[in-house]
Each structure stands twice: as C-alpha cells, then as structure tokens.
Design a protein around this motif. Structure first.
Motif, PDB file in Angstrom:
ATOM      1  N   PHE A 121       0.871  -1.179   0.000  1.00 56.96           N
ATOM      2  CA  PHE A 121       0.000   0.000   0.000  1.00 56.96           C
ATOM      3  C   PHE A 121       0.907   1.227   0.000  1.00 56.96           C
ATOM      4  N   ALA A 122       0.955   1.958  -1.128  1.00 53.12           N
ATOM      5  CA  ALA A 122       1.910   3.053  -1.301  1.00 53.12           C
ATOM      6  C   ALA A 122       1.191   4.396  -1.289  1.00 53.12           C
ATOM      7  N   LEU A 123       1.010   4.946  -0.078  1.00 53.25           N
ATOM      8  CA  LEU A 123       0.341   6.231   0.096  1.00 53.25           C
ATOM      9  C   LEU A 123       1.305   7.295   0.608  1.00 53.25           C
ATOM     10  N   SER A 124       2.058   6.996   1.657  1.00 50.99           N
ATOM     11  CA  SER A 124       2.878   7.998   2.328  1.00 50.99           C
ATOM     12  C   SER A 124       4.039   8.484   1.455  1.00 50.99           C
ATOM     13  N   GLU A 125       4.441   9.732   1.690  1.00 49.00           N
ATOM     14  CA  GLU A 125       5.576  10.343   1.013  1.00 49.00           C
ATOM     15  C   GLU A 125       6.414  11.099   2.042  1.00 49.00           C
ATOM     16  N   PRO A 126       7.619  11.553   1.663  1.00 53.73           N
ATOM     17  CA  PRO A 126       8.457  12.277   2.631  1.00 53.73           C
ATOM     18  C   PRO A 126       7.750  13.468   3.267  1.00 53.73           C
ATOM     19  N   GLY A 150       7.987  10.733  -9.073  1.00 54.61           N
ATOM     20  CA  GLY A 150       8.060  11.201  -7.698  1.00 54.61           C
ATOM     21  C   GLY A 150       8.574  10.117  -6.769  1.00 54.61           C
ATOM     22  N   GLU A 151       8.207  10.218  -5.505  1.00 53.48           N
ATOM     23  CA  GLU A 151       8.774   9.350  -4.475  1.00 53.48           C
ATOM     24  C   GLU A 151       7.715   8.957  -3.453  1.00 53.48           C
ATOM     25  N   LYS A 152       7.836   7.743  -2.953  1.00 51.82           N
ATOM     26  CA  LYS A 152       7.034   7.265  -1.836  1.00 51.82           C
ATOM     27  C   LYS A 152       7.970   6.845  -0.707  1.00 51.82           C
ATOM     28  N   MET A 153       7.503   7.003   0.531  1.00 49.88           N
ATOM     29  CA  MET A 153       8.364   6.751   1.691  1.00 49.88           C
ATOM     30  C   MET A 153       7.581   5.994   2.758  1.00 49.88           C
ATOM     31  N   TRP A 154       8.295   5.190   3.551  1.00 48.92           N
ATOM     32  CA  TRP A 154       7.705   4.410   4.638  1.00 48.92           C
ATOM     33  C   TRP A 154       6.673   3.415   4.090  1.00 48.92           C
ATOM     34  N   ILE A 155       7.004   2.772   2.986  1.00 49.35           N
ATOM     35  CA  ILE A 155       6.075   1.840   2.345  1.00 49.35           C
ATOM     36  C   ILE A 155       6.392   0.416   2.783  1.00 49.35           C
ATOM     37  N   SER A 156       5.470  -0.202   3.488  1.00 49.95           N
ATOM     38  CA  SER A 156       5.654  -1.571   3.941  1.00 49.95           C
ATOM     39  C   SER A 156       5.734  -2.520   2.748  1.00 49.95           C
TER      40      SER A 156
END
Length: 382
Positions: A121-126, A150-156
């Motif tokens: 689940f890729a929602l969060s970003e920096p 762009g970028e995604k961050m903290w992706i489990s």
C-alpha cells in the motif's frame, strides 16, 4: 445494540487460526526486516490469507472486519512477524479487490491470496504522511495511460513487493479531490527503491518513480477518486490494527502472569505483592476495554453503519487499542525486570514491535482529530 459475545463459529475460527499459526508459521519466522516469501506462501497454502479477506473459496469476498480483527489478534499472540506479513498482504491488495477492473483483480488477487505475489500500500511520502492529501507523486497523461514521477516513503513491503497500490496526484492543487489510485507491478521500468532499517525488523522502504508508465487497466476506481479508495481501505484496516495491538498486549500479559506466579521474591511468588497484583488487574482491564472497542468498530463496519460512524469507531478503536498496548507492554516489561530487556526475550521483541502501531495507518493525533471533528461538527453548528 452491538453484541460483543463471539459466536461459536468465531470461536472455532480463532482456535483454528491459533493452532495453525503456532504449528506452521512460527518455524518460518526470520525477523530480518525483509519480505518473508516462504512464510507468505505457507499462509496462502493454509488458507490464512484468504481468511483475511473474509472468504473461504478460491476468490475472496469483500473483507469481513470482525473476522479480520480476530485473525490479526490471534496470530499476533503467536508471531508478530506472521501477523504483519498477513496484514500487509490485505492492506496492499484491498484497493485492487474493491476498486480494480475485472482484469486487474483476476491478475493479482488469486496470486496475493495464495501467497505467490507480495502486495503493498503506497500512500505515504516524505512530506505527506499524516497529511496524506498533500501527496505530490505526479501522474501525468501519456496517451491512454499515465506516467508516474516522484517518491514514496515508509512503504511496507517495499522495495520487494510484486504489486503496489499507488496513490498519485492527477489534478494539481486539489488536495484529496485530485488523487488517483493505480495498481503498479513491482518490476515496471523506472520503478526502483531501497529498504530502510527500522527500530523493529519490519519490511519497509522507499520507492522512486522515474516516469513509470501504467496503462488504463491499472486504474483503481475513478480518476481523481483515489483518496476515497485509500480511506475505505483504512476504515477497514484501522480497527484491525487495534486487533494486532490487542494480540501483542495479550501475549505480553500472558507471559507476565506466568512470570509473577513463579518468580520468588521475599520468600514467596511476586504475585503476592499487592502492588504487583493490582498492576496486573489494571493492565488486564485496559486490555479488555481495548478488545471491546475493536470488536465494536468491526461490528459497525460489518453491519453497514453510516461511513461517518464507521470512521469514528475505527479511529477510536485504533487510538485506544494502540495506546493501551504500548502501556500494557511497558508495564509487563517493568514487572519482568532486567530479563525483559535482554535481546531475544519475548518482551524485548514486543516492546520494539508495539511502538510503530501508534504511528502508521494514521498516528494517534490524527485519530483524535477524526473523532473530535465528527463529534464537534463545527459545520453543522453554524
């Protein structure tokens, strides 16, 4: 009036899940912070992943919230790694199940349910964590499809997942009304990433999208309707985060009750100390209150309550259960003493594992905002 007593069917389900996890999953745990594919395949073979969606056949139905909570609570009492792996499969693939095209569902869901494909689940970003509507990953039209940059961050499960439910900006400066969801295969050209080392060995990472192309079949729901896809997913999974918390807290409390019964202090068991006995009573009461809030939120979801009521109950359950679990595990560490601080001890592992629950899928502060906004409802008072 919600009935909190578990049915005989639910009790049989819990017994099956506990025995299956203890016998089949614990030997596969690695705790190395990367995706454990043998563990996922075993959960698929055993039917645990299908159960996370509320189904029992080859094609799962829409998730049953109470069953999901019971499953997460039960497995967490046995193995936090197995519970996390199961939950991430559900969280990552539920947007596809609920909003994907028939072709997209047929491609990914059977593989996810069997444990052959890893979902994320890729929602969060920096700069878009708690304020998810501020996300900046761009999705720009390219013929019939889109290019993601762009970028995604903290992706489990990143960067090792086979498919990502990705939320991207399709309309600039539109906050949540300009977000679209896509199913993006992990081997797509232009998609890269790296793992992140965390306090608890949990598979989590960063993703970089360098003009990643996705076709029209990757669309989940409507264009600019992706934020609703994300929120429906979180409304289902937030109570089950509470279930995870309850399971870890129960594991800690069970170990502590056994410890204070046998630990000899001043010529008798530690449990005879009134301060210790009363502390155990307080921890057990917190745990039961958390469990009931989780079950109530799940029952409201399954009963089809109004979305606003579901959201408030989900927020309450996630808030109280995760905060209580942290206090319970901390209290259990205190009652164990120095032995619980030794690397590899059950309480040492739980102490690290429990901390993230108050942050991910909406930090405690965000849950309080959701609850207060619904109760106060300033717009309605004007």
């Amino acid at each position: 009036m919600v009935e909190f007593r578990l049915s005989a069917e639910h009790q049989r389900f819990v017994g099956w899940a506990r025995a299956t996890a203890a016998e089949q999953l614990v030997p596969l745990a690695r705790h190395d912070g990367r995706v454990n594919r043998p563990l996922l395949r075993a959960m698929g073979d055993l039917g645990l992943l299908r159960a996370a969606f509320g189904g029992t056949g080859d094609q799962p139905r829409d998730a049953a919230a109470l069953q999901l909570c019971l499953l997460r609570e039960t497995i967490a009492q046995v193995s936090a790694e197995a519970e996390t792996a199961l939950a991430l499969q559900g969280l990552g693939s539920y947007p596809i199940l609920q909003s994907g095209t028939a072709e997209c569902v047929a491609r990914w869901i059977p593989q996810v349910v069997s444990g052959q494909a890893v979902a994320a689940f890729a929602l969060s970003e920096p700069d878009a964590g708690s304020d998810a509507a501020a996300l900046k990953l761009r999705a720009e039209r390219d013929g019939a499809g889109w290019r993601l940059t762009g970028e995604k961050m903290w992706i489990s499960n990143a960067p090792d997942a086979d498919v990502y439910s990705v939320f991207a900006r399709t309309t600039p400066d539109a906050r949540g009304k300009g977000v679209t969801a896509f199913a993006v295969p992990g081997d797509t050209d232009g998609l890269s990433g790296e793992p992140l080392d965390m306090l608890s060995p949990h598979p989590i990472g960063r993703l970089v999208f360098d003009g990643v192309y996705v076709g029209p079949d990757a669309l989940l729901g409507e264009v600019d309707g992706g934020f609703a896809v994300a929120m429906r997913t979180l409304d289902l999974f937030r109570p089950s985060v509470g279930g995870f918390a309850v399971g870890m807290a129960q594991s800690a409390l069970d170990a502590t009750v056994a410890h204070v019964r046998t630990r000899q202090v001043h010529g008798g068991p530690l449990a005879r100390q009134q301060a210790v006995a009363h502390r155990i009573a307080d921890l057990a009461t917190q745990l039961e209150a958390a469990r009931l809030l989780v079950y109530a939120a799940a029952a409201a979801y399954d009963a089809g309550d109004q979305p606003r009521d579901q959201r408030r109950r989900s927020a309450m359950a996630k808030l109280f259960a995760t905060e209580a679990a942290q206090q319970i595990v901390d209290g259990c560490v205190q009652l164990h003493g120095a032995v619980a601080l030794r690397s590899g001890h059950l309480l040492e592992q739980l102490y690290r594992d429990v901390r993230s629950l108050r942050i991910y899928e909406g930090a405690s502060e965000i849950q309080r905002t959701i609850i207060a906004r619904d109760l106060i409802d300033l717009d309605a008072s004007r």
